[in-house]
Design a protein around this motif. Sequence first.
Motif, PDB file in Angstrom:
ATOM      1  N   LEU A 154      -3.534  -0.164   2.093  1.00  0.00           N
ATOM      2  CA  LEU A 154      -2.356   0.592   2.468  1.00  0.00           C
ATOM      3  C   LEU A 154      -2.480   0.992   3.926  1.00  0.00           C
ATOM      4  O   LEU A 154      -3.292   1.812   4.284  1.00  0.00           O
ATOM      5  CB  LEU A 154      -2.220   1.838   1.585  1.00  0.00           C
ATOM      6  CG  LEU A 154      -0.977   2.701   1.819  1.00  0.00           C
ATOM      7  CD1 LEU A 154       0.271   1.899   1.504  1.00  0.00           C
ATOM      8  CD2 LEU A 154      -1.034   3.950   0.974  1.00  0.00           C
ATOM      9  N   LEU A 213       4.789   6.228   7.291  1.00  0.00           N
ATOM     10  CA  LEU A 213       6.035   6.733   6.726  1.00  0.00           C
ATOM     11  C   LEU A 213       6.635   7.768   7.679  1.00  0.00           C
ATOM     12  O   LEU A 213       5.954   8.695   8.102  1.00  0.00           O
ATOM     13  CB  LEU A 213       5.776   7.348   5.352  1.00  0.00           C
ATOM     14  CG  LEU A 213       5.215   6.388   4.307  1.00  0.00           C
ATOM     15  CD1 LEU A 213       4.938   7.123   3.004  1.00  0.00           C
ATOM     16  CD2 LEU A 213       6.172   5.245   4.062  1.00  0.00           C
ATOM     17  N   PHE A 272      11.160   8.801  -0.602  1.00  0.00           N
ATOM     18  CA  PHE A 272       9.904   8.194  -0.175  1.00  0.00           C
ATOM     19  C   PHE A 272       9.792   8.056   1.348  1.00  0.00           C
ATOM     20  O   PHE A 272       8.813   7.502   1.853  1.00  0.00           O
ATOM     21  CB  PHE A 272       9.710   6.837  -0.849  1.00  0.00           C
ATOM     22  CG  PHE A 272       9.541   6.957  -2.333  1.00  0.00           C
ATOM     23  CD1 PHE A 272       8.425   7.568  -2.873  1.00  0.00           C
ATOM     24  CD2 PHE A 272      10.516   6.473  -3.196  1.00  0.00           C
ATOM     25  CE1 PHE A 272       8.259   7.687  -4.246  1.00  0.00           C
ATOM     26  CE2 PHE A 272      10.359   6.585  -4.571  1.00  0.00           C
ATOM     27  CZ  PHE A 272       9.227   7.198  -5.099  1.00  0.00           C
ATOM     28  N   LYS A 308       5.904  11.238   2.922  1.00  0.00           N
ATOM     29  CA  LYS A 308       4.734  10.990   2.085  1.00  0.00           C
ATOM     30  C   LYS A 308       4.326  12.270   1.364  1.00  0.00           C
ATOM     31  O   LYS A 308       4.116  13.304   2.001  1.00  0.00           O
ATOM     32  CB  LYS A 308       3.570  10.468   2.917  1.00  0.00           C
ATOM     33  CG  LYS A 308       2.373  10.044   2.080  1.00  0.00           C
ATOM     34  CD  LYS A 308       1.221   9.581   2.951  1.00  0.00           C
ATOM     35  CE  LYS A 308       0.068   9.066   2.094  1.00  0.00           C
ATOM     36  NZ  LYS A 308      -0.406  10.034   1.111  1.00  0.00           N
ATOM     37  N   GLU A 354       0.595  13.295  -4.866  1.00  0.00           N
ATOM     38  CA  GLU A 354       0.364  11.996  -5.487  1.00  0.00           C
ATOM     39  C   GLU A 354      -1.116  11.673  -5.630  1.00  0.00           C
ATOM     40  O   GLU A 354      -1.951  12.053  -4.810  1.00  0.00           O
ATOM     41  CB  GLU A 354       1.045  10.888  -4.680  1.00  0.00           C
ATOM     42  CG  GLU A 354       0.500  10.697  -3.270  1.00  0.00           C
ATOM     43  CD  GLU A 354       1.237   9.609  -2.493  1.00  0.00           C
ATOM     44  OE1 GLU A 354       2.202   9.027  -3.027  1.00  0.00           O
ATOM     45  OE2 GLU A 354       0.829   9.334  -1.344  1.00  0.00           O
ATOM     46  N   THR A 366       6.183   6.409 -10.501  1.00  0.00           N
ATOM     47  CA  THR A 366       5.442   5.469  -9.664  1.00  0.00           C
ATOM     48  C   THR A 366       6.453   4.569  -8.972  1.00  0.00           C
ATOM     49  O   THR A 366       7.636   4.521  -9.360  1.00  0.00           O
ATOM     50  CB  THR A 366       4.419   4.666 -10.479  1.00  0.00           C
ATOM     51  OG1 THR A 366       3.598   3.896  -9.586  1.00  0.00           O
ATOM     52  CG2 THR A 366       5.098   3.726 -11.465  1.00  0.00           C
ATOM     53  N   TRP A 367       5.993   3.870  -7.920  1.00  0.00           N
ATOM     54  CA  TRP A 367       6.925   3.020  -7.163  1.00  0.00           C
ATOM     55  C   TRP A 367       6.158   1.924  -6.443  1.00  0.00           C
ATOM     56  O   TRP A 367       4.927   1.975  -6.355  1.00  0.00           O
ATOM     57  CB  TRP A 367       7.736   3.857  -6.176  1.00  0.00           C
ATOM     58  CG  TRP A 367       6.968   4.457  -5.030  1.00  0.00           C
ATOM     59  CD1 TRP A 367       5.992   5.404  -5.103  1.00  0.00           C
ATOM     60  CD2 TRP A 367       7.110   4.160  -3.640  1.00  0.00           C
ATOM     61  NE1 TRP A 367       5.526   5.727  -3.852  1.00  0.00           N
ATOM     62  CE2 TRP A 367       6.198   4.985  -2.923  1.00  0.00           C
ATOM     63  CE3 TRP A 367       7.932   3.288  -2.918  1.00  0.00           C
ATOM     64  CZ2 TRP A 367       6.068   4.941  -1.542  1.00  0.00           C
ATOM     65  CZ3 TRP A 367       7.813   3.260  -1.532  1.00  0.00           C
ATOM     66  CH2 TRP A 367       6.900   4.084  -0.856  1.00  0.00           C
ATOM     67  N   ASN A 368       6.881   0.951  -5.963  1.00  0.00           N
ATOM     68  CA  ASN A 368       6.280  -0.171  -5.246  1.00  0.00           C
ATOM     69  C   ASN A 368       6.154   0.199  -3.774  1.00  0.00           C
ATOM     70  O   ASN A 368       7.067  -0.040  -2.972  1.00  0.00           O
ATOM     71  CB  ASN A 368       7.125  -1.429  -5.427  1.00  0.00           C
ATOM     72  CG  ASN A 368       6.507  -2.635  -4.741  1.00  0.00           C
ATOM     73  OD1 ASN A 368       5.359  -2.607  -4.311  1.00  0.00           O
ATOM     74  ND2 ASN A 368       7.278  -3.720  -4.638  1.00  0.00           N
ATOM     75  N   SER A 369       5.020   0.760  -3.407  1.00  0.00           N
ATOM     76  CA  SER A 369       4.816   1.230  -2.036  1.00  0.00           C
ATOM     77  C   SER A 369       4.534   0.097  -1.061  1.00  0.00           C
ATOM     78  O   SER A 369       4.427   0.329   0.138  1.00  0.00           O
ATOM     79  CB  SER A 369       3.650   2.220  -1.997  1.00  0.00           C
ATOM     80  OG  SER A 369       2.429   1.586  -2.352  1.00  0.00           O
ATOM     81  N   ARG A 370       4.436  -1.125  -1.546  1.00  0.00           N
ATOM     82  CA  ARG A 370       4.008  -2.254  -0.707  1.00  0.00           C
ATOM     83  C   ARG A 370       5.119  -3.280  -0.480  1.00  0.00           C
ATOM     84  O   ARG A 370       4.862  -4.365   0.008  1.00  0.00           O
ATOM     85  CB  ARG A 370       2.826  -2.939  -1.387  1.00  0.00           C
ATOM     86  CG  ARG A 370       1.654  -1.988  -1.669  1.00  0.00           C
ATOM     87  CD  ARG A 370       0.997  -1.535  -0.395  1.00  0.00           C
ATOM     88  NE  ARG A 370       0.766  -2.673   0.456  1.00  0.00           N
ATOM     89  CZ  ARG A 370      -0.141  -3.617   0.185  1.00  0.00           C
ATOM     90  NH1 ARG A 370      -0.902  -3.525  -0.880  1.00  0.00           N
ATOM     91  NH2 ARG A 370      -0.294  -4.642   0.989  1.00  0.00           N
ATOM     92  N   ALA A 383      11.708   1.005  -2.595  1.00  0.00           N
ATOM     93  CA  ALA A 383      12.406   2.276  -2.472  1.00  0.00           C
ATOM     94  C   ALA A 383      13.862   1.997  -2.094  1.00  0.00           C
ATOM     95  O   ALA A 383      14.142   1.068  -1.339  1.00  0.00           O
ATOM     96  CB  ALA A 383      11.730   3.135  -1.413  1.00  0.00           C
ATOM     97  N   THR A 385      -0.525   1.505  -6.407  1.00  0.00           N
ATOM     98  CA  THR A 385       0.700   1.913  -7.092  1.00  0.00           C
ATOM     99  C   THR A 385       0.614   3.427  -7.264  1.00  0.00           C
ATOM    100  O   THR A 385       0.052   3.910  -8.243  1.00  0.00           O
ATOM    101  CB  THR A 385       0.847   1.202  -8.452  1.00  0.00           C
ATOM    102  OG1 THR A 385      -0.337   1.416  -9.240  1.00  0.00           O
ATOM    103  CG2 THR A 385       1.021  -0.292  -8.251  1.00  0.00           C
TER     104      THR A 385
END
Length: 397
Positions: free
Chosen positions: A6, A10, A49, A52, A257, A308-312, A350, A384
Motif C-alpha cells: 500500500l 489519500l 474514503f 484515511k 481501521e 471493507t473496500w477495495n483500496s487498491r 470507492a 483489504t
Amino acid sequence: MKYKNLKTTLSLALICGAMQLNAQTIKVEDAANLLKAKQGSVVLLNDFFAVKPADIKYEKMVLPGPQFIISDDPEYIRIPEAIALQENVQPGSVRLYVYNVNGVKEPVKIDRKITAVIKNTGKKKMHIRMLKYSSQKPSANYFQIGKQGLSDYFASNGSDEIRVVEPGAAIAIDEKLERNVVKYDELTHGFYDFVIDQPGQISIIQTDLKTSGPVALSRIKTVIPTGHKNAGRGLFGVSNYKITAVDVLDTKNGAAEFIVADGVKDPWVKGIEGTSGKESTLAGNYGVIYDMELKWKSTDGKGLALVTWNSRSADNQWCNGMAATMIVSKGKFKEGIIQLPNDRLVTKAAPEAILVQVFPPAKNGEEQTIKLTYSPPGASCLPTPLVFIPVDMDKLK
C-alpha cells in the motif's frame, strides 16, 4: 494471486451537509444506507474514503498452528507434466494451500490435471485424517473461487475417515483434484488442514487426465524452479496470528481501521523453499489465519458499522476487483461466515464499500468485544482494510 504494498496517498476533502465524526465525516444519507443495507451488500459511501481513517494499533502474536505449505509459484504451470512444488513435512498437523493454473499453451492449449500427492517417507504405516477441507471446481473465475474457497474452509468440520499409506507409497490428498479436468487458464484451488503420524513428502503435480498423481510422481524426476514472481512457494513458519487491538475504540473518536497483510505494518511471513533450500517470502500472507479481537465502547451513544473496500483499485488492471470471506461476531446480524460481497461477484472501487456487520452500542455504555476471523483473500490485491464507522443508530432509523 494478487498483492501489492500500500503506497497510495489519500487527499483530504470537505463534505457539505455531512454528519461530523471527528477526524472523518460520513454523509447522513450514506450512514442511513448503511443501516438499511443487508449484510454483505455493496453500499455507496460518497467521498468517505477521501479521508484515511485512524489506524487501529494492535499487538500481533504467533499462535501454535500447522506446518504451512503454499503452492503458488509458478502460478501458471507451463510444462504439460511437471512438479510445481515438493516439500517434506513431519508428523503432526499440516496446512496445504494449492493455487495453480493450467498454463500450457505451446504448441497448443490442452486439458490437464493438477493434483496434490503425499508420499509416506517414514518406516511405518502413515495415517492421515482431514481436519478442514475446501476444494473448488476449476474455473477461470478466480474471484469466485477465492471467496468460496475460504467460505468452505471456514465451514468445514473435516472428516472422521482415516486413510492408510504404506511406507514408500503415495496417495492423492484430494480425490476431487484427481477427477477434475483443468482447461487452459483455469485455476485449481484447494485449502486443507490434515494430520499425519509419519514423515511425508507433498508434491503438487500437473499431468495428463488419464494418469493418477501417484503414478505421475513416480516418473517425474525434476521440480520446476521457483521464479519468485507470485505469492510464494515453500514451507512457512507461521500459519496463525492473534491480532489484539491495543486501545479501546471509542465511537466519539471517529472512524478507525484494521490494516493487516500489507507487507509493511504486517510483514510477509518467511519460510524455506524445499527444492532449492533458499529462503522464501509469502507475499500476501495468503492462507494465514488471523484471529482478531477489538474492544470498543460508545460514550456518545453511537454504534459501529464495519465495512471493507477495495483500496487498491487504482493501482493496475489486476486490482480492479476485490472479493473476500470472513467470520464476524454477532451484532445487528447473527454471528457467522459472510462472503464479501454476497450480492455480486466483487466490489470495484470507492465509493463502493461492503457492509460486514453493524454493532449496536451497549445500553449502559459498557465495553464490548468484537471478534473476527480473517484470511487474505486469494485473487484479490491487498490490503483489504476493515473500517469501523461510528453511526447514530437512533437518528438514522
